[in-house]
Structures are given as C-alpha cells and as structure tokens.
Enzyme design. Sequence first.
Site, PDB file in Angstrom:
ATOM      1  CE1 TYR A 395     -13.510 -60.236 -38.060  1.00  9.37           C
ATOM      2  CE2 TYR A 395     -13.965 -58.230 -39.281  1.00  9.37           C
ATOM      3  CZ  TYR A 395     -13.102 -59.260 -38.936  1.00  9.37           C
ATOM      4  OH  TYR A 395     -11.844 -59.309 -39.492  1.00  9.37           O
ATOM      5  CG  HIS A 475     -16.045 -57.610 -44.395  1.00  7.82           C
ATOM      6  ND1 HIS A 475     -16.055 -58.324 -43.223  1.00  7.82           N
ATOM      7  CD2 HIS A 475     -14.859 -57.903 -44.995  1.00  7.82           C
ATOM      8  CE1 HIS A 475     -14.923 -59.023 -43.117  1.00  7.82           C
ATOM      9  NE2 HIS A 475     -14.183 -58.775 -44.180  1.00  7.82           N
ATOM     10  CG  ASN A 513     -14.255 -62.975 -42.960  1.00  6.91           C
ATOM     11  OD1 ASN A 513     -14.795 -63.709 -42.147  1.00  6.91           O
ATOM     12  ND2 ASN A 513     -13.218 -62.241 -42.665  1.00  6.91           N
TER      13      ASN A 513
HETATM   14  N1  6FA Z   1     -13.437 -61.013 -47.729  1.00  8.37           N
HETATM   15  C1  6FA Z   1     -13.438 -62.312 -47.409  1.00  8.37           C
HETATM   16  O1  6FA Z   1     -14.407 -63.016 -47.704  1.00  8.37           O
HETATM   17  N2  6FA Z   1     -12.380 -62.872 -46.743  1.00  8.37           N
HETATM   18  C2  6FA Z   1     -11.290 -62.137 -46.363  1.00  8.37           C
HETATM   19  O2  6FA Z   1     -10.354 -62.677 -45.767  1.00  8.37           O
HETATM   20  C3  6FA Z   1     -11.269 -60.763 -46.683  1.00  8.37           C
HETATM   21  N3  6FA Z   1     -10.228 -59.979 -46.330  1.00  8.37           N
HETATM   22  C4  6FA Z   1     -10.187 -58.682 -46.771  1.00  8.37           C
HETATM   23  C5  6FA Z   1      -9.030 -57.916 -46.504  1.00  8.37           C
HETATM   24  O3  6FA Z   1      -8.062 -58.456 -45.780  1.00  8.37           O
HETATM   25  C6  6FA Z   1      -8.937 -56.610 -47.015  1.00  8.37           C
HETATM   26  C7  6FA Z   1      -7.707 -55.802 -46.687  1.00  8.37           C
HETATM   27  C8  6FA Z   1      -9.979 -56.090 -47.829  1.00  8.37           C
HETATM   28  C9  6FA Z   1      -9.897 -54.706 -48.418  1.00  8.37           C
HETATM   29  C10 6FA Z   1     -11.130 -56.849 -48.069  1.00  8.37           C
HETATM   30  C11 6FA Z   1     -11.235 -58.141 -47.542  1.00  8.37           C
HETATM   31  N4  6FA Z   1     -12.348 -58.929 -47.785  1.00  8.37           N
HETATM   32  C12 6FA Z   1     -12.370 -60.239 -47.404  1.00  8.37           C
HETATM   33  C13 6FA Z   1     -13.505 -58.396 -48.520  1.00  8.37           C
HETATM   34  C14 6FA Z   1     -13.545 -58.849 -49.983  1.00  8.37           C
HETATM   35  O4  6FA Z   1     -12.249 -58.870 -50.550  1.00  8.37           O
HETATM   36  C15 6FA Z   1     -14.469 -57.912 -50.748  1.00  8.37           C
HETATM   37  O5  6FA Z   1     -15.727 -57.916 -50.112  1.00  8.37           O
HETATM   38  C16 6FA Z   1     -14.649 -58.334 -52.191  1.00  8.37           C
HETATM   39  O6  6FA Z   1     -13.416 -58.406 -52.879  1.00  8.37           O
HETATM   40  C17 6FA Z   1     -15.573 -57.363 -52.916  1.00  8.37           C
HETATM   41  O7  6FA Z   1     -15.845 -57.859 -54.215  1.00  8.37           O
HETATM   42  P1  6FA Z   1     -16.380 -56.898 -55.365  1.00  8.37           P
HETATM   43  O8  6FA Z   1     -16.463 -57.708 -56.609  1.00  8.37           O
HETATM   44  O9  6FA Z   1     -17.579 -56.201 -54.890  1.00  8.37           O
HETATM   45  O10 6FA Z   1     -15.271 -55.760 -55.514  1.00  8.37           O
HETATM   46  P2  6FA Z   1     -13.681 -55.782 -55.628  1.00  8.37           P
HETATM   47  O11 6FA Z   1     -13.205 -54.622 -54.848  1.00  8.37           O
HETATM   48  O12 6FA Z   1     -13.131 -57.129 -55.324  1.00  8.37           O
HETATM   49  O13 6FA Z   1     -13.407 -55.539 -57.197  1.00  8.37           O
HETATM   50  C18 6FA Z   1     -13.676 -54.338 -57.853  1.00  8.37           C
HETATM   51  C19 6FA Z   1     -12.730 -54.236 -59.031  1.00  8.37           C
HETATM   52  O14 6FA Z   1     -13.163 -53.197 -59.879  1.00  8.37           O
HETATM   53  C20 6FA Z   1     -11.296 -53.919 -58.638  1.00  8.37           C
HETATM   54  O15 6FA Z   1     -10.430 -54.815 -59.299  1.00  8.37           O
HETATM   55  C21 6FA Z   1     -11.106 -52.487 -59.124  1.00  8.37           C
HETATM   56  O16 6FA Z   1      -9.777 -52.201 -59.507  1.00  8.37           O
HETATM   57  C22 6FA Z   1     -12.046 -52.438 -60.305  1.00  8.37           C
HETATM   58  N5  6FA Z   1     -12.555 -51.098 -60.615  1.00  8.37           N
HETATM   59  C23 6FA Z   1     -13.129 -50.222 -59.762  1.00  8.37           C
HETATM   60  N6  6FA Z   1     -13.498 -49.097 -60.394  1.00  8.37           N
HETATM   61  C24 6FA Z   1     -13.159 -49.268 -61.701  1.00  8.37           C
HETATM   62  C25 6FA Z   1     -13.281 -48.443 -62.832  1.00  8.37           C
HETATM   63  N7  6FA Z   1     -13.836 -47.232 -62.762  1.00  8.37           N
HETATM   64  N8  6FA Z   1     -12.808 -48.903 -64.017  1.00  8.37           N
HETATM   65  C26 6FA Z   1     -12.234 -50.141 -64.103  1.00  8.37           C
HETATM   66  N9  6FA Z   1     -12.101 -50.965 -63.044  1.00  8.37           N
HETATM   67  C27 6FA Z   1     -12.556 -50.538 -61.858  1.00  8.37           C
HETATM   68  C1  ABL Z   2     -10.980 -59.818 -43.480  1.00  7.06           C
HETATM   69  O1  ABL Z   2     -12.049 -60.211 -43.925  1.00  7.06           O
HETATM   70  C2  ABL Z   2     -10.817 -58.410 -43.104  1.00  7.06           C
HETATM   71  O2  ABL Z   2     -11.446 -57.573 -44.048  1.00  7.06           O
HETATM   72  C3  ABL Z   2      -9.385 -57.991 -42.911  1.00  7.06           C
HETATM   73  O3  ABL Z   2      -9.417 -56.759 -42.251  1.00  7.06           O
HETATM   74  C4  ABL Z   2      -8.615 -59.035 -42.119  1.00  7.06           C
HETATM   75  O4  ABL Z   2      -7.245 -58.709 -42.017  1.00  7.06           O
HETATM   76  C5  ABL Z   2      -8.674 -60.330 -42.915  1.00  7.06           C
HETATM   77  N1  ABL Z   2      -9.992 -60.698 -43.272  1.00  7.06           N
HETATM   78  C6  ABL Z   2      -8.072 -61.501 -42.113  1.00  7.06           C
HETATM   79  O5  ABL Z   2      -8.865 -61.775 -40.993  1.00  7.06           O
HETATM   80  C7  ABL Z   2      -6.809 -57.742 -41.064  1.00  7.06           C
HETATM   81  C8  ABL Z   2      -5.324 -57.976 -40.772  1.00  7.06           C
HETATM   82  O6  ABL Z   2      -5.179 -59.240 -40.116  1.00  7.06           O
HETATM   83  C9  ABL Z   2      -4.756 -56.868 -39.904  1.00  7.06           C
HETATM   84  O7  ABL Z   2      -3.375 -57.018 -39.739  1.00  7.06           O
HETATM   85  C10 ABL Z   2      -5.057 -55.514 -40.521  1.00  7.06           C
HETATM   86  O8  ABL Z   2      -4.657 -54.498 -39.631  1.00  7.06           O
HETATM   87  C11 ABL Z   2      -6.544 -55.380 -40.831  1.00  7.06           C
HETATM   88  O9  ABL Z   2      -6.967 -56.458 -41.645  1.00  7.06           O
HETATM   89  C12 ABL Z   2      -6.833 -54.069 -41.563  1.00  7.06           C
HETATM   90  O10 ABL Z   2      -8.195 -53.914 -41.782  1.00  7.06           O
END
Ligand code: 6FA
Ligand code: ABL
Length: 536
Positions: A395, A475, A513
């Site tokens: 990244y 992110h 992250n």
């Molecule tokens: N960040 C990390 O630090 N480590 C990780 O391992 C990591 N992995 C992932 C990952 O594997 C995936 C698949 C994704 C999608 C993100 C990952 N991230 C990781 C990033 C991290 O989770 C996000 O950066 C972080 O959660 C963002 O925090 P925010 O507070 O900005 O936003 P959220 O999306 O968490 O929460 C928003 C909430 O608002 C949700 O619960 C949603 O349902 C709610 N919401 C949205 N619109 C709304 C509305 N109109 N009314 C009511 N509720 C609403």
């Molecule tokens: C993160 O911060 C990333 O947002 C995710 O994309 C990442 O997971 C997790 N952390 C873990 O490193 C990956 C999965 O390992 C993959 O299997 C998947 O295809 C990918 O997210 C999808 O974005």
Amino acid sequence: TPYDYIVVGSGAGGLVVADRLSETGKKVLLLERGGPSTWETGGRYGPTWANGHNLTKFDVPGLFESMFNDGNPFWWCKDINVFAGCLTGGGTSINGALYFLPPYSDFAPTTGWPVSWGNHAPYTAKLKARLPSTDAPSTDGKRYLEQTFDVAATLLKGQGYRQITINDNPDSKDHVFGYSAYNFVGGKRTGPVATYLRTAKARKNFTFKNYVYVLNVVRKGAQITGVKTNDTSLGPDGVIPLTPKGRVVLSAGSFGSPRILFRSGIGPTDMINIVKNDAAAGPNLPPQAEWINLPVGYNVSDNPSINLVFTHPSVDAYDNWAPIWTNPRPADSAQYLKSSAGVFAQASPRLNFWRAYSGSDGKTRWLQGTVRPGAASVTTSYPYNASNIFTITAYLSTGITSRGRIGIDAAMTARALVAPWFTDPIDKAVLIQGLNDIVSNIKSVPGLTLITPDNTTTIANYVNNYDPGSLNSNHWVGSNTIGRVVDENTKVFNTNNLFVVDASIIPQMPMSNPHATIMSAAEQGVARILALPGGP
Ligand code: 6FA
Ligand code: ABL
C-alpha cells in the site's frame, strides 16, 4: 423527545464520540442504519460449528476472510459501491482489525491538520487505555500459522529491514516490520463495540437505535433543529428534534457523511442539484438561498494497493480460508471453542512492514506491506502448489499526492466520481519501485517463488494493467477535510451546531490501516466539541 446530542453512525468515529458525549450526562442518541453484529449487540449470524457458544461471524477473528465469500453478505452497505460496513460497529465489525497506533505524522500540520491538532498523544493515550493492542491475540500467548511471517521476515531482512514491536514504536516507520497488531481481546473481536459502546449503553441518558437511516439534518439556515429519518415511529415524518442548544454529529463514514450533507443542502451545487431532482429527497432540501457551498467530497484519498502472490514450500495457505465457515479444520475450531485460542483467534494478516521512499518530486511517500496466507486471486502461467500460496499487499500511504472525489449518482448511491489512485503518476512510479524492491532479493530465499505476476510480466506492466478497482484499499479519507469542510473544532463551516467526526475529516492518508487513527481523531474531536461554548 428532543436530544442534546444526536450522533449518526456507530462506526470507528461514532462510537468514541457517543460514549464520550454520554459521559457528561447529557441526553445522547446514537442512530445506526444497520442491524446488530456481535453476539453482545444482539447479532446471531454464526457458523454452525460454533452453535451454543454465543459466537457470531463478527466475534471470531479467524472468520474475517469469510466476509468476502458469503452468500448473504447483509453487512455491506448496499448503496455504497465499495466495501463499507453497515451494521453496529460499522467498519470495525467487519474489518481485519489491524490496529496501528498513529505516528506523529498522522496529525502533523505538514499532512494538512490544523496546527492545534499536532499533539495527538493525550488522545491516543485515552484510546489505548480503552482499547489495547496485541500482536499475539491467541489466549495462550502462542502464535499460529506463522510460516508467512518467517518467509517474509527473511526476505525483508535481506533488504535492510529490522524487526520491532510495531505499537511500541509508532514513530518507527522506515525499514521496519513486526507481527501484525490487532485490537482483539480474549481471542475475540473487541474494537469500539465491546468497549466504548458497552460503557455508553450502561448510561441511562444514552439511547442506541439500530435500523434507523438518517436521510438529512433538518435546518433553518445555519441552525440544525433535528434529523430526519426513515422511521416515522420516532417522530412526525421521522423527524427527531434537538434541544434548543443541541448538536448533531455525523459519523456516517467517508461516503455516508457526505451524502447526508448533500441531502441537507450542504456541498457543491452539482451534488445538491442531484438531490433536488430526486422525487423523495428533493422536497426535504432547504430553499436554495440557504444552500451552503462547501467542497464536500473533494480531496479524497485511499491507499493505492497491489497484491503480489508467492509460493513457498513451508507455507500453509490454510486452504485459502475457504472452509472456515462450513468445514473448518476440526482441531482448530475445537481449540477455539474450548479456549479462544489458536488460528481462529486472529484475522489473516501475519506481518506488517513500512519503508519510506523519496519520489522524483522530492516528496517522501511511505509504503506499507501486509503479509497473509492465501490469495484473493492468482494469475500465472506457472504450475503452482495452491496449498503454499501467500500474498504481500503493498500500500502507498502517507505522502501520496493523488486525490479523487466522492459524490452521489442519480440513484443516490455514494461512489467515487473520480478514482483517487494514481492521478499523480509519481505515486505510481514510487509504488512500482517499492514492489521491485520487495522482490529484489527473492533468489536469496530458497524456494520462494513469485507467481503473480509471473516471469512473463514485469512489475511495471503488472501495475500498469492492474484492474483500477482492485487498487481500492477500503481506507477512504478526506471527503469532509478538516479546514475545508469542517473547522478545527470539527464544526461544519457556516453552521452553528453541525459536526463531522469520522474518517472523512482526515486530510491525508494515515501511515497505516486507519481505524486507530480515526478513533484517536474522534477522541480529540469530541473533546473539542465538549469544550466549545454554546452547547447543551
Ligand atoms: N482499518 C484498519 O485500521 N484495519 C483493518 O484491518 C481494516 N480492514 C478493513 C477491511 O478489511 C474492510 C473490508 C473495510 C471495508 C475496511 C477496513 N478498514 C480497516 C478500514 C476501517 O474499517 C475504516 O476506515 C473505518 O471503519 C472508518 O470509520 P468511520 O467511523 O469513518 O466509518 P464506518 O464506516 O466505520 O462507520 C459508519 C457507520 O455509519 C456505519 O455503521 C454505517 O452503517 C452508519 N451509517 C452510514 N450512513 C448512515 C445513515 N444515513 N444513517 C444511519 N447510519 C448510517
Ligand atoms: C485492511 O485494512 C484492508 O482494508 C482490507 O482490504 C484487508 O483485507 C484487511 N485490512 C486485512 O489486511 C483484505 C482481505 O485479506 C482480502 O481477502 C480481500 O480480498 C480484500 O481485503 C478486499 O479488499
């Protein structure tokens, strides 16, 4: 009934905000559009192998990879066209839970923060006190499935990297690697749900509601008087009022918060006009004379990321995580059910690393890497042993100069209108250099083979032909950048009592992250909201 504070969204930002606001005894309402997640929150979606153990998909860390290949993925937001969690905990209930305490640069003026935000240390300390990190999440203190750590460590040491305990040294981010750090406690997903939300819920002045979708804020000019929801049981037309000095905090995420602003007549005119033309949303807009023109949706970044897939004979690819939901390795599921230990006590990553690069424009950009068993996809002309595959995701983070734009389309789906990756070719050049460095000494690690890209494809061609959507790292930050959309107290410019605290206010890519950085920012943001005169 009117509330002193209404917080919209229960993700990384919103849970910290709601808990700290409720500590003051004021009446706080937290609205979440999605349903429950972990068992504690009322979620009941678990694998049959865990029946009778009060465990859901969102509780068991080792089920993380099953988020991406489930037949009924109800946790993803259906009106955002990239991965985003719409359930209690938001992203923190479905993410990899990698948890990296921010370095100084994450809040430095050079990365766009107001000078007054420069000292994040007291806020990060508060976060750490509530939600500790661990790089050995299994309850027996042992590490499992570590072959990819060992292989990658050998590779990186050959490039001058040294091993550290990542969260003991948050400011060491050049030529370092360590065991992946998480906020799992007791072998379970913990995050802000099992900490901040838990304490908030114990307070009588705090109310939490699932399945309430906030459409827009209700406002008279600069003054917000309530929020309009899809739930007419909560008030006439679904409107929930604020007390006279009350405040609304939007924590709906990098896509969700901008959409609520557009629907409230706040943002660029082109976006508000889309709302105006929508039969349902248009009539809720304030009169055009009261629209507030702000660069909502601009200055967006997300790490451009590229996967390299390797094989090594020592690596256990863990069947690419495919059987974990329906048919796990019996010894591993049994060990987890018995003592919250073993492979299922951790998500998939095993090692993280960082290195600084200087680009041809003289700017420093950081590269972060994540190593995990398995791979999301393999493209190769080689025969290879699928049971030995592993992935290094590279990244590009702090220092990237590319920016995109988030907005809505006519269906009101939130999406990137301008993709944020590689709009500056120097970002791409640096990432290509970083990838070439990662594989530079591959021959010095016996048995290590790069299979994607294979040796018919150069790294540069691989990057140039990469599916642009696959550069997404989930992110997203910047769509309500501090200093542009919100002021240094997180108040939306030209409003009296509307605030945003979530990933969207972060002006540029954090080092890692981002969810620890988002929660530290929320600790600081809510402290400012409480200190700001004129409130309830
Ligand atoms: N960040 C990390 O630090 N480590 C990780 O391992 C990591 N992995 C992932 C990952 O594997 C995936 C698949 C994704 C999608 C993100 C990952 N991230 C990781 C990033 C991290 O989770 C996000 O950066 C972080 O959660 C963002 O925090 P925010 O507070 O900005 O936003 P959220 O999306 O968490 O929460 C928003 C909430 O608002 C949700 O619960 C949603 O349902 C709610 N919401 C949205 N619109 C709304 C509305 N109109 N009314 C009511 N509720 C609403
Ligand atoms: C993160 O911060 C990333 O947002 C995710 O994309 C990442 O997971 C997790 N952390 C873990 O490193 C990956 C999965 O390992 C993959 O299997 C998947 O295809 C990918 O997210 C999808 O974005």
